[in-house]
Design a protein around this motif. Structure first.
Motif, mmCIF file in Angstrom:
data_model
loop_
_atom_site.group_PDB
_atom_site.id
_atom_site.type_symbol
_atom_site.label_atom_id
_atom_site.label_comp_id
_atom_site.label_asym_id
_atom_site.label_seq_id
_atom_site.Cartn_x
_atom_site.Cartn_y
_atom_site.Cartn_z
ATOM 1 N N VAL A 6 28.003 5.702 -20.065
ATOM 2 C CA VAL A 6 28.331 6.955 -19.384
ATOM 3 C C VAL A 6 29.778 6.933 -18.906
ATOM 4 O O VAL A 6 30.523 7.918 -19.055
ATOM 5 C CB VAL A 6 27.375 7.205 -18.196
ATOM 6 C CG1 VAL A 6 27.834 8.405 -17.369
ATOM 7 C CG2 VAL A 6 25.961 7.442 -18.694
ATOM 8 N N ALA A 7 30.205 5.817 -18.324
ATOM 9 C CA ALA A 7 31.576 5.709 -17.827
ATOM 10 C C ALA A 7 32.590 5.857 -18.952
ATOM 11 O O ALA A 7 33.649 6.469 -18.775
ATOM 12 C CB ALA A 7 31.766 4.368 -17.115
ATOM 13 N N ALA A 8 32.280 5.313 -20.124
ATOM 14 C CA ALA A 8 33.191 5.445 -21.262
ATOM 15 C C ALA A 8 33.336 6.909 -21.659
ATOM 16 O O ALA A 8 34.453 7.389 -21.941
ATOM 17 C CB ALA A 8 32.688 4.615 -22.439
ATOM 18 N N PHE A 9 32.237 7.637 -21.697
ATOM 19 C CA PHE A 9 32.291 9.069 -21.986
ATOM 20 C C PHE A 9 33.170 9.793 -20.970
ATOM 21 O O PHE A 9 33.964 10.670 -21.327
ATOM 22 C CB PHE A 9 30.887 9.686 -21.953
ATOM 23 C CG PHE A 9 30.170 9.698 -23.267
ATOM 24 C CD1 PHE A 9 30.300 10.768 -24.135
ATOM 25 C CD2 PHE A 9 29.338 8.650 -23.631
ATOM 26 C CE1 PHE A 9 29.625 10.789 -25.350
ATOM 27 C CE2 PHE A 9 28.658 8.661 -24.841
ATOM 28 C CZ PHE A 9 28.796 9.732 -25.713
ATOM 29 N N ALA B 193 26.394 12.928 -25.671
ATOM 30 C CA ALA B 193 27.368 13.783 -26.353
ATOM 31 C C ALA B 193 27.179 15.232 -25.910
ATOM 32 O O ALA B 193 28.161 15.960 -25.675
ATOM 33 C CB ALA B 193 27.208 13.663 -27.867
ATOM 34 N N ARG B 194 25.936 15.655 -25.777
ATOM 35 C CA ARG B 194 25.650 17.010 -25.279
ATOM 36 C C ARG B 194 26.050 17.141 -23.821
ATOM 37 O O ARG B 194 26.600 18.174 -23.402
ATOM 38 C CB ARG B 194 24.162 17.313 -25.454
ATOM 39 C CG ARG B 194 23.704 18.639 -24.827
ATOM 40 C CD ARG B 194 24.417 19.837 -25.416
ATOM 41 N NE ARG B 194 23.962 21.075 -24.807
ATOM 42 C CZ ARG B 194 24.377 21.526 -23.620
ATOM 43 N NH1 ARG B 194 25.258 20.813 -22.909
ATOM 44 N NH2 ARG B 194 23.917 22.681 -23.139
ATOM 45 N N ALA B 195 25.809 16.113 -23.022
ATOM 46 C CA ALA B 195 26.127 16.161 -21.596
ATOM 47 C C ALA B 195 27.618 16.358 -21.353
ATOM 48 O O ALA B 195 28.028 17.037 -20.403
ATOM 49 C CB ALA B 195 25.656 14.886 -20.906
ATOM 50 N N ASP C 123 27.000 16.605 -17.729
ATOM 51 C CA ASP C 123 25.886 17.363 -17.181
ATOM 52 C C ASP C 123 24.849 16.371 -16.647
ATOM 53 O O ASP C 123 24.252 15.605 -17.407
ATOM 54 C CB ASP C 123 25.286 18.238 -18.290
ATOM 55 C CG ASP C 123 24.171 19.148 -17.792
ATOM 56 O OD1 ASP C 123 23.263 18.655 -17.102
ATOM 57 O OD2 ASP C 123 24.212 20.346 -18.117
ATOM 58 N N ALA C 124 24.626 16.407 -15.343
ATOM 59 C CA ALA C 124 23.766 15.413 -14.692
ATOM 60 C C ALA C 124 22.345 15.434 -15.236
ATOM 61 O O ALA C 124 21.696 14.376 -15.354
ATOM 62 C CB ALA C 124 23.751 15.646 -13.182
ATOM 63 N N GLU C 125 21.831 16.606 -15.587
ATOM 64 C CA GLU C 125 20.458 16.679 -16.090
ATOM 65 C C GLU C 125 20.319 15.963 -17.426
ATOM 66 O O GLU C 125 19.332 15.246 -17.657
ATOM 67 C CB GLU C 125 20.030 18.140 -16.230
ATOM 68 C CG GLU C 125 19.795 18.837 -14.902
ATOM 69 C CD GLU C 125 19.213 20.228 -15.080
ATOM 70 O OE1 GLU C 125 17.987 20.374 -14.922
ATOM 71 O OE2 GLU C 125 19.986 21.150 -15.408
ATOM 72 N N TYR C 126 21.279 16.141 -18.313
ATOM 73 C CA TYR C 126 21.233 15.459 -19.606
ATOM 74 C C TYR C 126 21.420 13.949 -19.444
ATOM 75 O O TYR C 126 20.790 13.153 -20.143
ATOM 76 C CB TYR C 126 22.295 16.031 -20.550
ATOM 77 C CG TYR C 126 21.848 17.274 -21.269
ATOM 78 C CD1 TYR C 126 21.190 17.200 -22.497
ATOM 79 C CD2 TYR C 126 22.071 18.534 -20.730
ATOM 80 C CE1 TYR C 126 20.775 18.339 -23.163
ATOM 81 C CE2 TYR C 126 21.658 19.684 -21.387
ATOM 82 C CZ TYR C 126 21.010 19.587 -22.599
ATOM 83 O OH TYR C 126 20.588 20.706 -23.260
ATOM 84 N N ASP D 149 20.598 12.154 -16.776
ATOM 85 C CA ASP D 149 19.352 11.616 -16.217
ATOM 86 C C ASP D 149 18.259 11.531 -17.274
ATOM 87 O O ASP D 149 17.484 10.567 -17.318
ATOM 88 C CB ASP D 149 18.885 12.493 -15.048
ATOM 89 C CG ASP D 149 19.756 12.339 -13.815
ATOM 90 O OD1 ASP D 149 20.531 11.363 -13.763
ATOM 91 O OD2 ASP D 149 19.669 13.197 -12.919
ATOM 92 N N LYS D 150 18.188 12.544 -18.137
ATOM 93 C CA LYS D 150 17.176 12.525 -19.191
ATOM 94 C C LYS D 150 17.448 11.387 -20.173
ATOM 95 O O LYS D 150 16.509 10.710 -20.635
ATOM 96 C CB LYS D 150 17.159 13.860 -19.925
ATOM 97 C CG LYS D 150 16.119 13.952 -21.046
ATOM 98 C CD LYS D 150 14.709 13.719 -20.527
ATOM 99 C CE LYS D 150 14.252 14.839 -19.625
ATOM 100 N NZ LYS D 150 12.828 14.673 -19.206
ATOM 101 N N ALA D 151 18.720 11.160 -20.488
ATOM 102 C CA ALA D 151 19.071 10.059 -21.390
ATOM 103 C C ALA D 151 18.670 8.716 -20.782
ATOM 104 O O ALA D 151 18.157 7.825 -21.477
ATOM 105 C CB ALA D 151 20.573 10.075 -21.680
ATOM 106 N N ARG D 152 18.895 8.553 -19.485
ATOM 107 C CA ARG D 152 18.518 7.303 -18.809
ATOM 108 C C ARG D 152 17.001 7.102 -18.854
ATOM 109 O O ARG D 152 16.514 6.003 -19.138
ATOM 110 C CB ARG D 152 19.004 7.319 -17.356
ATOM 111 C CG ARG D 152 18.799 5.991 -16.622
ATOM 112 C CD ARG D 152 19.141 6.115 -15.155
ATOM 113 N NE ARG D 152 20.524 6.479 -14.943
ATOM 114 C CZ ARG D 152 21.531 5.595 -14.893
ATOM 115 N NH1 ARG D 152 21.288 4.306 -15.060
ATOM 116 N NH2 ARG D 152 22.760 6.020 -14.682
ATOM 117 N N THR D 153 16.271 8.163 -18.600
ATOM 118 C CA THR D 153 14.809 8.079 -18.612
ATOM 119 C C THR D 153 14.289 7.703 -19.993
ATOM 120 O O THR D 153 13.400 6.851 -20.132
ATOM 121 C CB THR D 153 14.199 9.427 -18.179
ATOM 122 O OG1 THR D 153 14.603 9.714 -16.840
ATOM 123 C CG2 THR D 153 12.674 9.386 -18.251
#
Length: 210
Positions: free
Chosen positions: A106-109, A175-177, A185-188, A190-194
């Motif tokens: 995430v940090a790299a993005f 990539a979408r986030a 986008d925090a929702e995307y 969080d979903k990726a983490r889950t």
């Protein structure tokens, strides 16, 4: 830059040459963020770096090599992150390691120019592959080594495959986030983490402290 320098016409051996190469890659990455990697030209790189076109061609034979160099540097940086972070991880179970890998991705993005566009170069399908291995495959192999050394996960082609699958799933959502929002986008996210967590639980079960 152990991976990226193999793509160059002249491998830099002096600090000044390394600084010039870094400046060219920085310029290329910034330009990609501005116009997209599809429109990048060597002339754009030269202009942004304040260098001559001849200087660009001294290191890169064409624009494809520039793109490969930017992606290879991102891979090198992420491998450094993996080695540093996972070597220092003292947690008893693999979930903490997976969380740290996710946070680094995430940090790299969020922080690295051009990363959202190129990641580890697989999006280009242009970088020379070692034994048919993708960029994500190389990263996954490195992670598998650390998980085996510190968390007892059997280092195998199967583990590397599962890691690459997880990367592919997470990569699509991240990539979408970051496509519309520079901060993500925090929702995307969080979903990726889950999804990453659930995938590994499905394969290996809930982690238990040892």
């Amino acid at each position: 830059m152990p991976e990226s320098t193999t793509l160059l016409r002249h491998e830099p051996v002096q600090a000044r040459s390394n600084a010039r190469l870094s400046a060219l890659l920085d310029a290329a990455a910034a330009t990609i963020d501005h116009v997209g990697y599809e429109r990048l030209t060597t002339a754009m790189v030269a202009e942004r770096a304040g260098a001559s076109i001849g200087t660009v061609y001294r290191y890169f034979p064409d624009r494809i090599a520039v793109l490969q160099g930017v992606a290879a540097r991102a891979s090198d940086r992420f491998i450094d992150y993996i080695d540093t972070t996972l070597s220092a991880n003292s947690s008893a179970h693999w979930r903490a390691a997976v969380e740290e890998i996710f946070d680094g991705f995430v940090a790299a993005f969020a922080e690295q120019s051009a990363f959202a566009a190129l990641r580890f170069g697989d999006v280009l399908d242009l970088r020379p592959r070692e034994n048919g291995t993708t960029g994500m495959g190389l990263i996954s192999s490195r992670i598998a080594h650390h998980l085996g050394a510190r968390h007892g996960a059997p280092v195998s082609a199967e583990l590397t495959f599962h890691l690459e699958v997880a990367f592919a799933l997470v990569d699509t959502l991240l990539a979408r986030a970051f496509f519309f929002e520079p901060e993500g986008d925090a929702e995307y996210i969080d979903k990726a983490r889950t999804i990453a967590r659930q995938y590994f639980v499905t394969i290996y079960g809930e982690p238990s402290a040892r």
